[in-house]
Design a protein around this motif. Structure first.
Motif, PDB file in Angstrom:
ATOM      1  N   GLY A  81       0.789  -1.225   0.000  1.00 53.17           N
ATOM      2  CA  GLY A  81       0.000   0.000   0.000  1.00 53.17           C
ATOM      3  C   GLY A  81       0.819   1.272   0.000  1.00 53.17           C
ATOM      4  N   ASP A  82       2.062   1.225  -0.510  1.00 52.82           N
ATOM      5  CA  ASP A  82       2.973   2.372  -0.503  1.00 52.82           C
ATOM      6  C   ASP A  82       3.268   2.882   0.904  1.00 52.82           C
ATOM      7  OD1 ASP A  82       3.487   2.424  -3.164  1.00 52.82           O
ATOM      8  OD2 ASP A  82       2.296   4.196  -3.633  1.00 52.82           O
ATOM      9  N   VAL A  83       2.968   2.077   1.911  1.00 54.72           N
ATOM     10  CA  VAL A  83       3.144   2.507   3.301  1.00 54.72           C
ATOM     11  C   VAL A  83       4.178   1.656   4.035  1.00 54.72           C
ATOM     12  CG1 VAL A  83       2.010   2.771   5.548  1.00 54.72           C
ATOM     13  CG2 VAL A  83       0.810   3.441   3.454  1.00 54.72           C
ATOM     14  N   LEU A  84       4.020   0.336   3.990  1.00 56.82           N
ATOM     15  CA  LEU A  84       4.870  -0.570   4.765  1.00 56.82           C
ATOM     16  C   LEU A  84       5.723  -1.424   3.844  1.00 56.82           C
ATOM     17  CD1 LEU A  84       5.711  -1.838   7.490  1.00 56.82           C
ATOM     18  CD2 LEU A  84       3.807  -3.449   7.179  1.00 56.82           C
ATOM     19  N   TYR A  85       7.029  -1.390   4.084  1.00 59.83           N
ATOM     20  CA  TYR A  85       7.966  -2.235   3.345  1.00 59.83           C
ATOM     21  C   TYR A  85       8.550  -3.268   4.298  1.00 59.83           C
ATOM     22  CZ  TYR A  85      12.353  -3.779   1.259  1.00 59.83           C
ATOM     23  OH  TYR A  85      13.389  -4.539   0.787  1.00 59.83           O
ATOM     24  N   VAL A  86       8.596  -4.543   3.881  1.00 59.10           N
ATOM     25  CA  VAL A  86       9.221  -5.601   4.670  1.00 59.10           C
ATOM     26  C   VAL A  86       9.981  -6.532   3.734  1.00 59.10           C
ATOM     27  CG1 VAL A  86       7.628  -5.582   6.630  1.00 59.10           C
ATOM     28  CG2 VAL A  86       7.070  -6.926   4.609  1.00 59.10           C
ATOM     29  N   GLY A  87      11.137  -6.994   4.189  1.00 62.35           N
ATOM     30  CA  GLY A  87      11.909  -7.916   3.370  1.00 62.35           C
ATOM     31  C   GLY A  87      13.248  -8.247   4.001  1.00 62.35           C
ATOM     32  N   PRO A  88      13.932  -9.275   3.494  1.00 61.52           N
ATOM     33  CA  PRO A  88      15.263  -9.629   3.979  1.00 61.52           C
ATOM     34  C   PRO A  88      16.345  -8.831   3.261  1.00 61.52           C
ATOM     35  CG  PRO A  88      14.540 -11.242   2.375  1.00 61.52           C
ATOM     36  CD  PRO A  88      13.412 -10.252   2.516  1.00 61.52           C
ATOM     37  N   GLY A  89      17.513  -8.715   3.899  1.00 61.05           N
ATOM     38  CA  GLY A  89      18.617  -7.981   3.283  1.00 61.05           C
ATOM     39  C   GLY A  89      19.962  -8.485   3.756  1.00 61.05           C
ATOM     40  N   PHE A  90      21.005  -7.980   3.120  1.00 61.18           N
ATOM     41  CA  PHE A  90      22.368  -8.313   3.537  1.00 61.18           C
ATOM     42  C   PHE A  90      23.259  -7.097   3.315  1.00 61.18           C
ATOM     43  CE2 PHE A  90      21.748  -9.699  -0.825  1.00 61.18           C
ATOM     44  CZ  PHE A  90      22.855  -9.205  -1.499  1.00 61.18           C
ATOM     45  N   ALA A  91      24.383  -7.053   4.054  1.00 60.09           N
ATOM     46  CA  ALA A  91      25.259  -5.878   4.023  1.00 60.09           C
ATOM     47  C   ALA A  91      26.704  -6.277   4.238  1.00 60.09           C
ATOM     48  CB  ALA A  91      24.825  -4.874   5.100  1.00 60.09           C
ATOM     49  N   GLU A 104      38.689  -4.766  10.242  1.00 54.92           N
ATOM     50  CA  GLU A 104      37.604  -5.747  10.294  1.00 54.92           C
ATOM     51  C   GLU A 104      36.818  -5.747   8.986  1.00 54.92           C
ATOM     52  OE1 GLU A 104      34.978  -5.537  13.642  1.00 54.92           O
ATOM     53  OE2 GLU A 104      36.561  -4.837  15.007  1.00 54.92           O
ATOM     54  N   HIS A 105      36.373  -6.956   8.594  1.00 54.78           N
ATOM     55  CA  HIS A 105      35.409  -7.122   7.512  1.00 54.78           C
ATOM     56  C   HIS A 105      34.134  -7.682   8.143  1.00 54.78           C
ATOM     57  CE1 HIS A 105      38.386  -6.430   4.304  1.00 54.78           C
ATOM     58  NE2 HIS A 105      39.231  -7.067   5.111  1.00 54.78           N
ATOM     59  N   GLN A 106      33.053  -6.960   8.003  1.00 52.98           N
ATOM     60  CA  GLN A 106      31.815  -7.331   8.689  1.00 52.98           C
ATOM     61  C   GLN A 106      30.703  -7.639   7.680  1.00 52.98           C
ATOM     62  OE1 GLN A 106      31.013  -3.982  11.255  1.00 52.98           O
ATOM     63  NE2 GLN A 106      32.899  -4.241  12.433  1.00 52.98           N
ATOM     64  N   PHE A 107      29.950  -8.696   7.975  1.00 52.62           N
ATOM     65  CA  PHE A 107      28.855  -9.124   7.106  1.00 52.62           C
ATOM     66  C   PHE A 107      27.589  -9.262   7.950  1.00 52.62           C
ATOM     67  CE2 PHE A 107      32.873 -10.707   5.563  1.00 52.62           C
ATOM     68  CZ  PHE A 107      32.854 -10.383   4.218  1.00 52.62           C
ATOM     69  N   SER A 108      26.482  -8.824   7.396  1.00 53.66           N
ATOM     70  CA  SER A 108      25.214  -8.865   8.128  1.00 53.66           C
ATOM     71  C   SER A 108      24.108  -9.430   7.254  1.00 53.66           C
ATOM     72  CB  SER A 108      24.805  -7.457   8.591  1.00 53.66           C
ATOM     73  OG  SER A 108      25.821  -6.848   9.354  1.00 53.66           O
ATOM     74  N   VAL A 109      23.233 -10.210   7.879  1.00 54.92           N
ATOM     75  CA  VAL A 109      21.996 -10.683   7.253  1.00 54.92           C
ATOM     76  C   VAL A 109      20.867 -10.259   8.178  1.00 54.92           C
ATOM     77  CG1 VAL A 109      20.696 -12.674   6.427  1.00 54.92           C
ATOM     78  CG2 VAL A 109      23.195 -12.652   6.221  1.00 54.92           C
ATOM     79  N   TYR A 110      19.843  -9.615   7.632  1.00 53.66           N
ATOM     80  CA  TYR A 110      18.879  -8.976   8.517  1.00 53.66           C
ATOM     81  C   TYR A 110      17.463  -8.953   7.930  1.00 53.66           C
ATOM     82  CZ  TYR A 110      19.923  -5.112   5.305  1.00 53.66           C
ATOM     83  OH  TYR A 110      20.102  -4.345   4.177  1.00 53.66           O
ATOM     84  N   GLY A 111      16.533  -8.661   8.816  1.00 52.23           N
ATOM     85  CA  GLY A 111      15.182  -8.327   8.404  1.00 52.23           C
ATOM     86  C   GLY A 111      15.057  -6.809   8.337  1.00 52.23           C
ATOM     87  N   HIS A 112      14.333  -6.325   7.322  1.00 52.44           N
ATOM     88  CA  HIS A 112      14.246  -4.878   7.088  1.00 52.44           C
ATOM     89  C   HIS A 112      12.780  -4.473   7.035  1.00 52.44           C
ATOM     90  CE1 HIS A 112      15.659  -1.268   4.400  1.00 52.44           C
ATOM     91  NE2 HIS A 112      15.159  -0.888   5.570  1.00 52.44           N
ATOM     92  N   ALA A 113      12.430  -3.458   7.809  1.00 53.71           N
ATOM     93  CA  ALA A 113      11.067  -2.911   7.795  1.00 53.71           C
ATOM     94  C   ALA A 113      11.144  -1.388   7.684  1.00 53.71           C
ATOM     95  CB  ALA A 113      10.308  -3.307   9.057  1.00 53.71           C
ATOM     96  N   ARG A 114      10.264  -0.821   6.873  1.00 56.90           N
ATOM     97  CA  ARG A 114      10.212   0.634   6.704  1.00 56.90           C
ATOM     98  C   ARG A 114       8.758   1.076   6.669  1.00 56.90           C
ATOM     99  NH1 ARG A 114      13.937   3.717   2.418  1.00 56.90           N
ATOM    100  NH2 ARG A 114      15.412   3.113   4.066  1.00 56.90           N
TER     101      ARG A 114
END
Length: 220
Positions: A81-91, A104-114
């Motif tokens: 609805g152009d309001v809530l974003y949800v999804g997986p991500g990595f960095a 350091e080399h850092q890696f992340s796997v996460y859940g993302h909500a906006r």
């Protein structure tokens, strides 16, 4: 004349089709979306907890990294609805060394909500990332097991920002955020403390904080 008329008609049909497709995409309740961002993190402080078989547990405040850490992140999910974003991500984050800390080399796997607070061409939003954090530190003591320099744990990252529409299918995002990281060794190791005494079966656990500035894009 006939050829010009045919060309004009074909061009009109293509424009109408594209407009109809764009309208159809905007009318969808759920749309696929990608958020890709470049971030610079400024470490604010660090606490290290040392746990060993002989000495028990102790905590010490140490100097955090003085050099900012650049990061690139991307997530793929659903915009509802152009309001809530949800999804997986990595960095991936690169933390340069300084006089007190190693590279350091850092890696992340996460859940993302906006959550967007508006649905127009300018969209203020709140943002949250949270998940698994892994760090590979530069080996500075060859006598230690290489796995001693592999740390993992979790991170939490709230942020506030604003998006600006730059076309029918993209937004430019900018945000300010805070990151909390809690990570530690995967194995136990006998090490020397600052007084030269051996700490048997020791593990280290770090907690640190970063101030974040992010710039990126949302693609629809």
């Amino acid at each position: 004349m006939k050829r010009s008329l045919i060309t004009f008609t074909a061009a009109s049909l293509i424009c109408l089709s594209a407009a109809a497709q764009d309208k159809e995409n905007k009318s969808k309740i759920v749309r696929f979306s990608n958020i890709t961002e470049a971030t610079v993190g400024f470490q604010l402080g660090e606490t290290t907890r040392v746990t060993s078989f002989a000495s028990g547990e102790s905590e010490v405040d140490v100097a955090g990294h003085k050099i900012p850490a650049p990061r690139i992140s991307t997530s793929f999910g659903a915009l509802i609805g152009d309001v809530l974003y949800v999804g997986p991500g990595f960095a991936y984050t690169y933390q340069p060394s300084d006089s007190n800390n190693q590279e350091e080399h850092q890696f992340s796997v996460y859940g993302h909500a906006r959550l967007n607070f508006a649905t127009g061409k300018i969209r203020p939003f709140s943002d949250f990332k949270g998940g698994y954090h892994f760090a590979s530190l530069k080996e500075v003591d060859q006598a230690l097991d290489p796995d001693w320099y592999k740390w993992d744990g979790f991170f939490l990252e709230p942020a506030l920002g604003i998006s600006f529409q730059i076309g029918n299918h993209a937004f430019l995002n900018t945000s300010l955020g805070y990151q909390f990281v809690n990570a530690g060794n995967r194995i136990e190791q006998t090490i020397q403390d600052e007084n030269g005494e051996s700490l048997v079966n020791a593990t280290l656990n770090e907690k640190y904080h970063r101030f974040l500035f992010s710039l990126g894009f949302t693609f629809l």
